[in-house]
Design a protein around this motif. Structure first.
Motif, PDB file in Angstrom:
ATOM      1  N   THR A 121       6.457   6.291  -0.473  1.00  0.00           N
ATOM      2  CA  THR A 121       6.672   5.335   0.609  1.00  0.00           C
ATOM      3  C   THR A 121       5.615   4.245   0.512  1.00  0.00           C
ATOM      4  OG1 THR A 121       7.599   7.034   2.046  1.00  0.00           O
ATOM      5  CG2 THR A 121       6.789   5.021   3.103  1.00  0.00           C
ATOM      6  N   VAL A 122       6.087   3.001   0.557  1.00  0.00           N
ATOM      7  CA  VAL A 122       5.211   1.830   0.405  1.00  0.00           C
ATOM      8  C   VAL A 122       5.367   0.942   1.625  1.00  0.00           C
ATOM      9  CG1 VAL A 122       4.680  -0.198  -0.984  1.00  0.00           C
ATOM     10  CG2 VAL A 122       5.386   1.929  -2.096  1.00  0.00           C
ATOM     11  N   THR A 123       4.237   0.448   2.137  1.00  0.00           N
ATOM     12  CA  THR A 123       4.224  -0.430   3.310  1.00  0.00           C
ATOM     13  C   THR A 123       3.488  -1.726   2.992  1.00  0.00           C
ATOM     14  OG1 THR A 123       4.260   1.455   4.824  1.00  0.00           O
ATOM     15  CG2 THR A 123       3.514  -0.640   5.725  1.00  0.00           C
ATOM     16  N   ASN A 124       4.036  -2.815   3.451  1.00  0.00           N
ATOM     17  CA  ASN A 124       3.310  -4.085   3.387  1.00  0.00           C
ATOM     18  C   ASN A 124       2.376  -4.133   4.584  1.00  0.00           C
ATOM     19  OD1 ASN A 124       2.352  -6.687   3.218  1.00  0.00           O
ATOM     20  ND2 ASN A 124       4.271  -7.654   3.854  1.00  0.00           N
ATOM     21  N   GLU A 125       1.086  -3.927   4.346  1.00  0.00           N
ATOM     22  CA  GLU A 125       0.104  -3.912   5.429  1.00  0.00           C
ATOM     23  C   GLU A 125      -0.463  -5.292   5.744  1.00  0.00           C
ATOM     24  OE1 GLU A 125      -2.888  -0.984   4.647  1.00  0.00           O
ATOM     25  OE2 GLU A 125      -1.538   0.680   5.124  1.00  0.00           O
ATOM     26  N   GLY A 126      -0.057  -6.301   4.980  1.00  0.00           N
ATOM     27  CA  GLY A 126      -0.504  -7.655   5.281  1.00  0.00           C
ATOM     28  C   GLY A 126       0.301  -8.263   6.408  1.00  0.00           C
ATOM     29  N   PHE A 127      -0.193  -9.369   6.949  1.00  0.00           N
ATOM     30  CA  PHE A 127       0.519 -10.044   8.030  1.00  0.00           C
ATOM     31  C   PHE A 127       1.764 -10.757   7.505  1.00  0.00           C
ATOM     32  CE2 PHE A 127       1.218 -14.063  10.340  1.00  0.00           C
ATOM     33  CZ  PHE A 127       1.617 -13.541  11.563  1.00  0.00           C
TER      34      PHE A 127
ATOM     35  N   VAL B 210       0.852  -1.186   0.000  1.00  0.00           N
ATOM     36  CA  VAL B 210       0.000   0.000   0.000  1.00  0.00           C
ATOM     37  C   VAL B 210       0.892   1.241   0.000  1.00  0.00           C
ATOM     38  CG1 VAL B 210      -1.742   1.304   1.287  1.00  0.00           C
ATOM     39  CG2 VAL B 210      -1.855  -1.198   1.225  1.00  0.00           C
ATOM     40  N   VAL B 211       0.558   2.233  -0.834  1.00  0.00           N
ATOM     41  CA  VAL B 211       1.255   3.511  -0.795  1.00  0.00           C
ATOM     42  C   VAL B 211       0.783   4.279   0.434  1.00  0.00           C
ATOM     43  CG1 VAL B 211       1.588   5.732  -1.942  1.00  0.00           C
ATOM     44  CG2 VAL B 211       1.556   3.625  -3.290  1.00  0.00           C
ATOM     45  N   THR B 212       1.694   4.554   1.341  1.00  0.00           N
ATOM     46  CA  THR B 212       1.323   5.226   2.587  1.00  0.00           C
ATOM     47  C   THR B 212       1.750   6.694   2.623  1.00  0.00           C
ATOM     48  OG1 THR B 212       3.351   4.298   3.542  1.00  0.00           O
ATOM     49  CG2 THR B 212       1.288   3.136   3.976  1.00  0.00           C
ATOM     50  N   LYS B 213       2.588   7.113   1.659  1.00  0.00           N
ATOM     51  CA  LYS B 213       3.000   8.519   1.648  1.00  0.00           C
ATOM     52  C   LYS B 213       3.586   8.879   0.293  1.00  0.00           C
ATOM     53  CE  LYS B 213       5.977  11.840   4.070  1.00  0.00           C
ATOM     54  NZ  LYS B 213       7.025  12.017   5.124  1.00  0.00           N
TER      55      LYS B 213
ATOM     56  N   LEU C 269       5.967  -9.864  11.508  1.00  0.00           N
ATOM     57  CA  LEU C 269       6.980 -10.320  12.450  1.00  0.00           C
ATOM     58  C   LEU C 269       8.367  -9.805  12.080  1.00  0.00           C
ATOM     59  CD1 LEU C 269       5.760 -14.015  12.914  1.00  0.00           C
ATOM     60  CD2 LEU C 269       5.057 -11.953  14.138  1.00  0.00           C
ATOM     61  N   GLU C 270       8.423  -8.899  11.088  1.00  0.00           N
ATOM     62  CA  GLU C 270       9.689  -8.303  10.638  1.00  0.00           C
ATOM     63  C   GLU C 270       9.460  -6.820  10.390  1.00  0.00           C
ATOM     64  OE1 GLU C 270      11.386 -11.482   7.596  1.00  0.00           O
ATOM     65  OE2 GLU C 270       9.222 -11.265   7.491  1.00  0.00           O
ATOM     66  N   GLU C 271       9.119  -6.092  11.417  1.00  0.00           N
ATOM     67  CA  GLU C 271       8.683  -4.702  11.293  1.00  0.00           C
ATOM     68  C   GLU C 271       9.679  -3.826  10.545  1.00  0.00           C
ATOM     69  OE1 GLU C 271       5.938  -3.192  11.956  1.00  0.00           O
ATOM     70  OE2 GLU C 271       4.850  -4.789  12.967  1.00  0.00           O
ATOM     71  N   GLU C 272      10.984  -4.069  10.746  1.00  0.00           N
ATOM     72  CA  GLU C 272      11.969  -3.169  10.159  1.00  0.00           C
ATOM     73  C   GLU C 272      12.020  -3.241   8.635  1.00  0.00           C
ATOM     74  OE1 GLU C 272      13.946  -7.114  10.836  1.00  0.00           O
ATOM     75  OE2 GLU C 272      12.567  -5.807  11.932  1.00  0.00           O
ATOM     76  N   GLU C 273      11.448  -4.248   8.027  1.00  0.00           N
ATOM     77  CA  GLU C 273      11.500  -4.408   6.573  1.00  0.00           C
ATOM     78  C   GLU C 273      10.155  -4.145   5.906  1.00  0.00           C
ATOM     79  OE1 GLU C 273      12.993  -8.243   5.603  1.00  0.00           O
ATOM     80  OE2 GLU C 273      14.757  -8.076   6.865  1.00  0.00           O
ATOM     81  N   ARG C 274       9.169  -3.687   6.612  1.00  0.00           N
ATOM     82  CA  ARG C 274       7.823  -3.561   6.051  1.00  0.00           C
ATOM     83  C   ARG C 274       7.654  -2.310   5.200  1.00  0.00           C
ATOM     84  NH1 ARG C 274       2.919  -5.063   9.840  1.00  0.00           N
ATOM     85  NH2 ARG C 274       2.151  -5.813   7.839  1.00  0.00           N
ATOM     86  N   THR C 275       8.378  -1.243   5.494  1.00  0.00           N
ATOM     87  CA  THR C 275       8.186   0.044   4.827  1.00  0.00           C
ATOM     88  C   THR C 275       9.456   0.440   4.086  1.00  0.00           C
ATOM     89  OG1 THR C 275       6.572   0.762   6.470  1.00  0.00           O
ATOM     90  CG2 THR C 275       7.655   2.481   5.186  1.00  0.00           C
TER      91      THR C 275
ATOM     92  N   PHE D 229      12.513  -7.322  -1.123  1.00  0.00           N
ATOM     93  CA  PHE D 229      11.351  -7.982  -0.546  1.00  0.00           C
ATOM     94  C   PHE D 229      10.851  -7.198   0.653  1.00  0.00           C
ATOM     95  CE2 PHE D 229      13.768 -11.520  -2.484  1.00  0.00           C
ATOM     96  CZ  PHE D 229      12.820 -11.932  -3.403  1.00  0.00           C
ATOM     97  N   PHE D 230       9.558  -7.293   0.869  1.00  0.00           N
ATOM     98  CA  PHE D 230       8.926  -6.604   1.997  1.00  0.00           C
ATOM     99  C   PHE D 230       8.643  -7.601   3.114  1.00  0.00           C
ATOM    100  CE2 PHE D 230       8.237  -3.795  -1.507  1.00  0.00           C
ATOM    101  CZ  PHE D 230       8.159  -2.518  -0.971  1.00  0.00           C
ATOM    102  N   GLY D 231       9.002  -7.223   4.327  1.00  0.00           N
ATOM    103  CA  GLY D 231       8.758  -8.081   5.473  1.00  0.00           C
ATOM    104  C   GLY D 231       7.296  -8.076   5.888  1.00  0.00           C
TER     105      GLY D 231
END
Length: 616
Positions: A525-531, A506-509, A578-584, A573-575
């Motif tokens: 800025t892109v974030t993986n909002e899935g689990f 998801v584009v978050t910014k 359980l891998e918060e530092e790689e999600r965004t 790859f996006f985390g």
């Protein structure tokens, strides 16, 4: 559209000729080929008659319910109905042909207006690969119905269909399951002829229903003190339950209801088919026999990996659609969330980063369904009731699903009758006596679970009694009605949880920053909002996925400030959760001029997302 029950309404006759050719005639699909075998001076013939089970009838025609077992035509009716009712959400396709030529139907569910099916993170749900495990076809249909009927009403499900794709194949094995639901046969796999007893003839000693009740149950025969291996269970005052005590210690013998068609002293030991197509996957496949006496073998594995068209169509579809990162393909009869590995303990062969996602889902599944077990096939499944040794299964789908496809893959086991049996007789145990109590006292079940023993004059054995437990809609599947509904709804809770766990970019910014030299820096800025992450470590190892990319397209009036700058960046790859530092992640380009910039981020399993940014 052709619809048939091969061999069900016709007499199939096995003929052994002196030329050594074994053949079988069956209408309406023609001859079934058999291998050339040595001459055996015998001849057998049998009928496979159709039987109309009330459990296959809907509560009300044309109204969807999960309290009966729909036949092939009704399954197709609902898939076609949903495709017409929800044209913006559903596509129906034949994913292949079965051994006997039936279409293997599958639907794709996603909001077509928000993007193509292949541009979104996806989940695949399959069912009824084992012929008799028909509870699963109802669960697959229920999952699809939940998504479709709640779209536009339930915000969470609406967003799921707007942003993800779901593939549902309710009947992976239409030949075997139609044989199971339309005849007395309790076959496990496809209808491909197999020589199960090694006598050189295939499928010659099938189940029979001697008393005409629609089931092949058991026969018990009194043979005299010390001449049998069973006795009447002393704990059952009604004399119905039998207890095995060992050869020469009993006065009864218990056999499968039927005739010894091939004269070998065994009953119903070579039924129709006999492979186990859930041992036909390529990962760690093993043959049914080997030459050294020291190697591993796997019963039911088939002639070679993916020899069976039903499993081949699953694997080929998944390989052609690598955006699928979650798979659920269901069986019965152990209530368990079952996953890889199948030949080793989890910690011995899985990436720790991947295993923690599986373990989280194991725990979540048990919370939602109440299943007593969750874990890997090799160890947890085989030690769930005690013991310390794992047991391997080869050619098993969870292993292929993780080790070669790099997915979250569950092969959940639905409906275990032990879930529903309580200590009704208050003797401190839950056992067959409590099942008898249910059969005798619960109105919905009364008389359906156990048939009392009835005298029968057997043409080969003489006086016997026929009776015992319902082999289809108790031992292997839920009784139709509220018990089936409960089993299906429990599993659907977990299936929906898996759906919600899919990754989602998801584009978050977005930002346009003016620079002192008159250029602008465009950032997204892109974030993986899935689990789940957009790729398990195993998926990257086996290269089932590619690294993500971020690209920019510049409209009229815009250009890159530096012509040597690449418009495409490596997104990696996006985390997951359980891998918060790689999600965004943030991607930037420096441009000159003014106009619109379109940025697209693509991930094999995280989806495709784009945004248009005006640069003034």
């Amino acid at each position: 559209m052709k619809r048939w029950f091969p061999g069900l309404l016709a007499t199939m006759t096995i003929v052994l000729s002196q030329a050594g050719i074994v053949s079988a005639a069956a209408s309406p699909v023609g001859q079934v080929p058999f291998l050339k075998r040595p001459f055996i001076p015998a001849q057998a013939s049998f009928e496979v008659k159709q039987y109309a089970y009330p459990e296959t009838k809907p509560i009300q025609a044309g109204k969807f319910d999960i309290q009966h077992y729909p036949l092939y035509d009704e399954v197709l009716y609902w898939l076609e109905t949903w495709a017409k009712q929800y044209p913006d959400l559903v596509e129906l396709q034949s994913a292949g042909k079965s051994l006997e030529g039936r279409d293997i139907w599958q639907i794709t569910i996603t909001n077509k207006k928000t993007g193509t099916a292949t541009s979104k993170p996806a989940m695949w749900v399959g069912a009824n690969r084992h012929s008799g495990e028909v509870t699963t076809r109802v669960a697959a249909l229920h999952f699809a119905h939940e998504l479709l009927s709640k779209y536009g009403k339930d915000p969470e499900i609406t967003r799921l269909l707007d942003t993800r794709t779901f593939y549902v194949r309710p009947v992976e094995n239409p030949d075997g399951s139609e044989l199971y639901l339309n005849t007395i046969q309790t076959n496990r796999s496809t209808n491909r002829p197999v020589d199960n007893d090694g006598d050189g003839i295939m499928d010659e000693d099938i189940l029979e229903d001697l008393d005409g009740d629609g089931y092949s149950r058991q026969m018990r025969q009194y043979v005299g003190m010390g001449k049998g291996d069973y006795i009447k269970d002393p704990s059952d005052s009604s004399g119905r339950l039998m207890k095995q005590v060992g050869e020469g210690k009993g006065d009864y013998r218990v056999l499968s209801e039927g005739i010894d068609n091939d004269g070998d002293g065994k009953y119903n030991e070579d039924g129709i088919g006999g492979l186990d197509i859930h041992r036909n996957y390529p990962e760690n496949w093993r043959p049914m026999t080997e030459q050294t006496g020291m190697g591993w073998t796997q019963g039911g594995a088939g002639e070679y990996p993916l020899s069976e068209p039903e499993m081949r169509s699953v694997v080929l579809f998944l390989l052609e659609n690598p955006h699928i990162s979650v798979v659920e393909t269901m069986d019965t009869t152990v209530p368990m969330h079952l996953r890889p590995p199948s030949t080793s303990k989890s910690e011995e062969s899985m990436f720790p980063e991947d295993l923690k996602y599986y373990e989280h889902l194991d725990k979540k599944g048990q919370e939602l369904t109440g299943y007593p077990w969750a874990g890997d096939v090799y160890y947890t499944y085989h030690t769930r009731r005690g013991g310390s040794e794992g047991t391997p299964l080869f050619g098993h789908s969870p292993d292929w699903g993780y080790f070669q496809y790099g997915a979250i893959w569950y092969g959940d086991e639905l409906w275990g009758k032990q879930e529903y049996v309580k200590d009704y007789n208050k003797d401190g145990k839950t056992d067959e006596l409590d099942q008898l109590w249910m059969n005798d006292h619960i109105p919905e079940l009364k008389g359906k679970l156990f048939q009392n023993w009835m005298a029968y004059d057997h043409p080969q054995l003489g006086k016997v009694e026929i009776g015992g437990w319902n082999p289809k809609f108790w031992n292997q599947n839920a009784p139709a009605g509220s018990y089936l509904k409960q089993a299906v709804e429990k599993q659907s809770k977990f299936n929906l949880e898996l759906a919600k766990s899919l990754p989602l970019l998801v584009v978050t910014k977005t930002e346009v920053k003016k620079n002192q030299d008159g250029t602008s820096t465009v950032s997204v800025t892109v974030t993986n909002e899935g689990f789940l992450p957009d790729a398990l470590k195993q998926a990257w190892l086996v290269k089932i996925v590619r690294k993500g990319s971020a690209s920019i397209e510049l409209g009229d009036g815009l250009a890159l400030a530096d012509e040597n700058t690449d418009k495409i960046q490596d997104a990696g790859f996006f985390g997951g959760a359980l891998e918060e530092e790689e999600r965004t992640k943030t991607f930037s380009w420096t441009v000159k001029g003014k106009g619109n910039a379109e940025v697209t981020i693509r991930s094999t399993r995280g989806g495709t997302v784009n945004v248009v940014i005006p640069v003034k």
